[in-house]
Design a protein around this motif. Structure first.
Motif, PDB file in Angstrom:
ATOM      1  N   UNK A  99      97.453   5.672  16.069  1.00  0.00           N
ATOM      2  CA  UNK A  99      98.544   4.736  15.788  1.00  0.00           C
ATOM      3  C   UNK A  99      98.308   3.971  14.488  1.00  0.00           C
ATOM      4  N   UNK A 100      97.129   3.383  14.336  1.00  0.00           N
ATOM      5  CA  UNK A 100      96.829   2.628  13.116  1.00  0.00           C
ATOM      6  C   UNK A 100      96.746   3.535  11.898  1.00  0.00           C
ATOM      7  N   UNK A 101      96.064   4.660  12.048  1.00  0.00           N
ATOM      8  CA  UNK A 101      95.948   5.591  10.932  1.00  0.00           C
ATOM      9  C   UNK A 101      97.307   6.073  10.448  1.00  0.00           C
ATOM     10  N   UNK A 102      98.200   6.319  11.385  1.00  0.00           N
ATOM     11  CA  UNK A 102      99.546   6.764  11.028  1.00  0.00           C
ATOM     12  C   UNK A 102     100.300   5.673  10.281  1.00  0.00           C
ATOM     13  N   UNK A 103     100.186   4.439  10.721  1.00  0.00           N
ATOM     14  CA  UNK A 103     100.837   3.320  10.045  1.00  0.00           C
ATOM     15  C   UNK A 103     100.287   3.142   8.634  1.00  0.00           C
ATOM     16  N   UNK A 104      98.983   3.128   8.491  1.00  0.00           N
ATOM     17  CA  UNK A 104      98.367   2.895   7.179  1.00  0.00           C
ATOM     18  C   UNK A 104      98.639   4.043   6.213  1.00  0.00           C
ATOM     19  N   UNK A 105      98.747   5.254   6.751  1.00  0.00           N
ATOM     20  CA  UNK A 105      99.068   6.414   5.917  1.00  0.00           C
ATOM     21  C   UNK A 105     100.513   6.350   5.440  1.00  0.00           C
ATOM     22  N   UNK A 140     102.132   3.649   4.980  1.00  0.00           N
ATOM     23  CA  UNK A 140     102.127   2.590   3.969  1.00  0.00           C
ATOM     24  C   UNK A 140     101.633   3.127   2.624  1.00  0.00           C
ATOM     25  N   UNK A 141     100.680   4.044   2.652  1.00  0.00           N
ATOM     26  CA  UNK A 141     100.183   4.638   1.404  1.00  0.00           C
ATOM     27  C   UNK A 141     101.274   5.441   0.706  1.00  0.00           C
ATOM     28  N   UNK A 142     102.111   6.105   1.470  1.00  0.00           N
ATOM     29  CA  UNK A 142     103.229   6.848   0.878  1.00  0.00           C
ATOM     30  C   UNK A 142     104.182   5.874   0.198  1.00  0.00           C
ATOM     31  N   UNK A 143     104.474   4.760   0.833  1.00  0.00           N
ATOM     32  CA  UNK A 143     105.333   3.739   0.222  1.00  0.00           C
ATOM     33  C   UNK A 143     104.672   3.204  -1.038  1.00  0.00           C
ATOM     34  N   UNK A 144     103.386   2.915  -0.974  1.00  0.00           N
ATOM     35  CA  UNK A 144     102.658   2.371  -2.130  1.00  0.00           C
ATOM     36  C   UNK A 144     102.646   3.343  -3.306  1.00  0.00           C
ATOM     37  N   UNK A 191      94.287   8.581   3.217  1.00  0.00           N
ATOM     38  CA  UNK A 191      94.753   7.674   2.166  1.00  0.00           C
ATOM     39  C   UNK A 191      95.559   6.587   2.860  1.00  0.00           C
ATOM     40  N   UNK A 192      95.046   5.375   2.819  1.00  0.00           N
ATOM     41  CA  UNK A 192      95.637   4.262   3.540  1.00  0.00           C
ATOM     42  C   UNK A 192      96.042   3.148   2.591  1.00  0.00           C
ATOM     43  N   UNK A 193      97.008   2.368   3.011  1.00  0.00           N
ATOM     44  CA  UNK A 193      97.432   1.183   2.253  1.00  0.00           C
ATOM     45  C   UNK A 193      97.746   0.038   3.216  1.00  0.00           C
ATOM     46  N   UNK A 194      96.808  -0.236   4.086  1.00  0.00           N
ATOM     47  CA  UNK A 194      96.993  -1.305   5.069  1.00  0.00           C
ATOM     48  C   UNK A 194      97.354  -2.626   4.404  1.00  0.00           C
ATOM     49  N   UNK A 195      96.767  -2.899   3.260  1.00  0.00           N
ATOM     50  CA  UNK A 195      96.990  -4.185   2.572  1.00  0.00           C
ATOM     51  C   UNK A 195      98.462  -4.436   2.250  1.00  0.00           C
TER      52      UNK A 195
END
Length: 143
Positions: free
Chosen positions: A66-72, A74-78, A102-106
């Motif tokens: 769940x978290x990995x999918x969300x952060x990934x 977000x990376x596409x948006x970033x 590739x994550x963009x949690x921030x």
């Protein structure tokens, strides 16, 4: 904030050099949005949640936590509008983000931090669309 303005913010504030985890992008966006008005922060949050919600589909997130999918997502948006649109049209372009972790949690915390800067209080965020993984039930039909 409309969708075009949202993507202009993302594209204008992306650093020209590699930005692991989108830390520099998030800092730049937070600094900009912290100057107000609060309506811009809320609009940014709405557009971000909509962009993430649109990627919340089974063809992207089958094998991720769940978290990995969300952060990934977000990376596409970033990565900017052009990349986002390509991924949205062809899930195969999501694979490098998922397999490369590739994550963009921030990026997720930008509206919260900007709102707190403006108001001095934590934001009890409510957006029209939830960006949490698996919230787009239509995207998971026949999952």
């Amino acid at each position: 904030m409309n969708e075009n303005t949202f993507w202009e913010f993302i594209d204008d504030y992306r650093p020209p050099t590699p930005d692991p985890d989108a830390q520099e992008l998030a800092a730049a966006l937070t600094a900009r949005l912290s100057t107000g008005p609060l309506a811009a922060v809320i609009g940014f949050a709405e557009q971000l949640s909509w962009a993430l919600y649109r990627l919340d589909r089974k063809e992207y997130g089958r094998e991720l936590s769940s978290d990995g999918f969300l952060y990934t997502r977000a990376a596409v948006v970033a990565a900017g509008r052009e990349t986002y649109e390509i991924v949205l049209q062809d899930p195969a372009h999501f694979v490098p983000y998922a397999t490369g972790l590739i994550w963009a949690e921030s990026l997720l915390y930008v509206p919260d931090r900007a709102c707190e800067h403006i108001t001095g209080e934590e934001w009890g965020r409510r957006t029209r669309y939830s960006y949490e993984s698996y919230s787009n039930t239509a995207g998971w039909v026949n999952a």
